[in-house]
Design a protein around this motif. Structure first.
Motif, PDB file in Angstrom:
ATOM      1  N   PRO A  64       3.460 -20.679 -78.764  1.00  0.00           N
ATOM      2  CA  PRO A  64       2.556 -19.722 -77.555  1.00  0.00           C
ATOM      3  C   PRO A  64       2.233 -19.970 -76.735  1.00  0.00           C
ATOM      4  O   PRO A  64       1.198 -19.279 -77.921  1.00  0.00           O
ATOM      5  N   VAL A  65       1.567 -20.031 -75.801  1.00  0.00           N
ATOM      6  CA  VAL A  65       0.336 -19.270 -74.952  1.00  0.00           C
ATOM      7  C   VAL A  65       1.060 -17.932 -74.095  1.00  0.00           C
ATOM      8  O   VAL A  65       1.903 -18.508 -72.539  1.00  0.00           O
ATOM      9  N   ALA A  66       0.936 -16.827 -74.400  1.00  0.00           N
ATOM     10  CA  ALA A  66       1.426 -15.720 -73.747  1.00  0.00           C
ATOM     11  C   ALA A  66       1.069 -14.996 -71.871  1.00  0.00           C
ATOM     12  O   ALA A  66       1.932 -15.174 -71.760  1.00  0.00           O
ATOM     13  N   ALA A  70       4.355 -15.706 -69.222  1.00  0.00           N
ATOM     14  CA  ALA A  70       4.187 -14.610 -68.569  1.00  0.00           C
ATOM     15  C   ALA A  70       3.894 -14.869 -67.100  1.00  0.00           C
ATOM     16  O   ALA A  70       4.785 -14.445 -65.909  1.00  0.00           O
ATOM     17  N   GLU A  71       3.174 -16.122 -66.330  1.00  0.00           N
ATOM     18  CA  GLU A  71       3.036 -16.542 -65.341  1.00  0.00           C
ATOM     19  C   GLU A  71       4.571 -17.168 -64.843  1.00  0.00           C
ATOM     20  O   GLU A  71       5.009 -16.961 -63.844  1.00  0.00           O
ATOM     21  N   LEU A  72       4.668 -18.087 -65.956  1.00  0.00           N
ATOM     22  CA  LEU A  72       6.357 -18.825 -66.032  1.00  0.00           C
ATOM     23  C   LEU A  72       7.259 -17.564 -65.380  1.00  0.00           C
ATOM     24  O   LEU A  72       7.799 -18.099 -64.216  1.00  0.00           O
ATOM     25  N   ARG A  73       7.049 -16.718 -65.975  1.00  0.00           N
ATOM     26  CA  ARG A  73       9.200 -16.203 -65.755  1.00  0.00           C
ATOM     27  C   ARG A  73       8.374 -15.593 -64.844  1.00  0.00           C
ATOM     28  O   ARG A  73       9.159 -14.738 -64.175  1.00  0.00           O
ATOM     29  N   SER A 153       0.813 -28.472 -72.038  1.00  0.00           N
ATOM     30  CA  SER A 153      -0.108 -28.175 -72.377  1.00  0.00           C
ATOM     31  C   SER A 153      -1.088 -27.014 -71.857  1.00  0.00           C
ATOM     32  O   SER A 153      -2.024 -28.195 -71.017  1.00  0.00           O
ATOM     33  N   THR A 154      -2.087 -26.442 -72.581  1.00  0.00           N
ATOM     34  CA  THR A 154      -3.191 -25.878 -71.704  1.00  0.00           C
ATOM     35  C   THR A 154      -4.273 -27.056 -72.064  1.00  0.00           C
ATOM     36  O   THR A 154      -5.231 -27.170 -71.212  1.00  0.00           O
ATOM     37  N   THR A 176       1.470 -23.408 -70.633  1.00  0.00           N
ATOM     38  CA  THR A 176       2.291 -22.287 -72.177  1.00  0.00           C
ATOM     39  C   THR A 176       2.471 -22.858 -73.272  1.00  0.00           C
ATOM     40  O   THR A 176       2.874 -21.926 -74.140  1.00  0.00           O
ATOM     41  N   HIS A 177       1.771 -23.760 -73.625  1.00  0.00           N
ATOM     42  CA  HIS A 177       1.771 -24.151 -75.534  1.00  0.00           C
ATOM     43  C   HIS A 177       0.500 -24.265 -75.505  1.00  0.00           C
ATOM     44  O   HIS A 177      -0.408 -25.231 -74.389  1.00  0.00           O
TER      45      HIS A 177
END
Length: 199
Positions: A64-66, A70-73, A153-154, A176-177
């Motif tokens: 995961p990419v924190a 966080a942006e998605l949240r 994915s990034t 996100t990952h």
């Protein structure tokens, strides 16, 4: 004078090519599966169904990419008309922070759609060709320009986002990952080489 008898024909050497069973085209073949360990199951099952012998040697893991999570949240499902999900990993990431979804949901392929449905999100659109650019074309054909959140994915290629934006869509893309390389253990390497050597 000769008897007219023709010399016996030299028997043809029987070809030793592999005979393909179209129902089980992978019989007798060992296939190395390098997907992440927790994502290899579907491919392993498919290889088994086709008669093959899968050898699982993960060379990549998905982490995961924190910052992306966080942006998605912070993003609200009400902010876009479409949710666009590009992989089962993206489906898992989205569902980990949101219960609901926008009015329309698109998935890049059947595995991604299944991952969303398992998590309670219905899917409206899956392209016939399971590729990102094909999904963009399908969305462009199915809807007038609208707003979309793309979860990916990034290291995703820009084709999906660029195609939608070129068609007049307003797109927010969140990574996100990401994949990271995995070094197989010595035991895994030896087992894989042993299996391949017996093929």
């Amino acid at each position: 004078a000769g008897t007219g008898a023709r010399p016996a024909a030299t028997p043809r050497r029987r070809r030793r090519d592999r005979v393909v069973n179209h129902r089980m085209p992978l019989v007798g073949r060992r296939i190395v599966v390098t997907r992440a360990a927790d994502q290899a199951g579907a491919l392993v099952e498919l290889i088994n169904e086709r008669g093959g012998d899968p050898v699982v040697v993960p060379l990549v893991a998905v982490v995961p990419v924190a910052s992306g999570l966080a942006e998605l949240r912070r993003w609200s499902p009400r902010e876009a008309e479409w949710l666009v999900v590009t992989s089962p990993n993206a489906a898992e990431a989205y569902r980990s922070v949101h219960d609901g979804a926008p009015a329309h949901v698109a998935a890049v392929g059947m595995s991604t759609a299944a991952a969303l449905r398992v998590r309670g999100i219905e899917v409206d659109l899956v392209p016939d060709t399971q590729r990102a650019v094909a999904l963009a074309h399908a969305m462009r054909d199915a809807s007038p320009p609208s707003s979309a959140l793309v979860v990916q994915s990034t290291d995703a290629t820009p084709d999906l986002v660029d195609t939608l934006r070129a068609a007049g869509w307003s797109v927010t893309a969140i990574g996100t990952h990401r994949p990271v390389p995995v070094q197989p253990t010595g035991v895994m390497r030896r087992e894989a080489l042993s299996e391949i050597g017996r093929a």
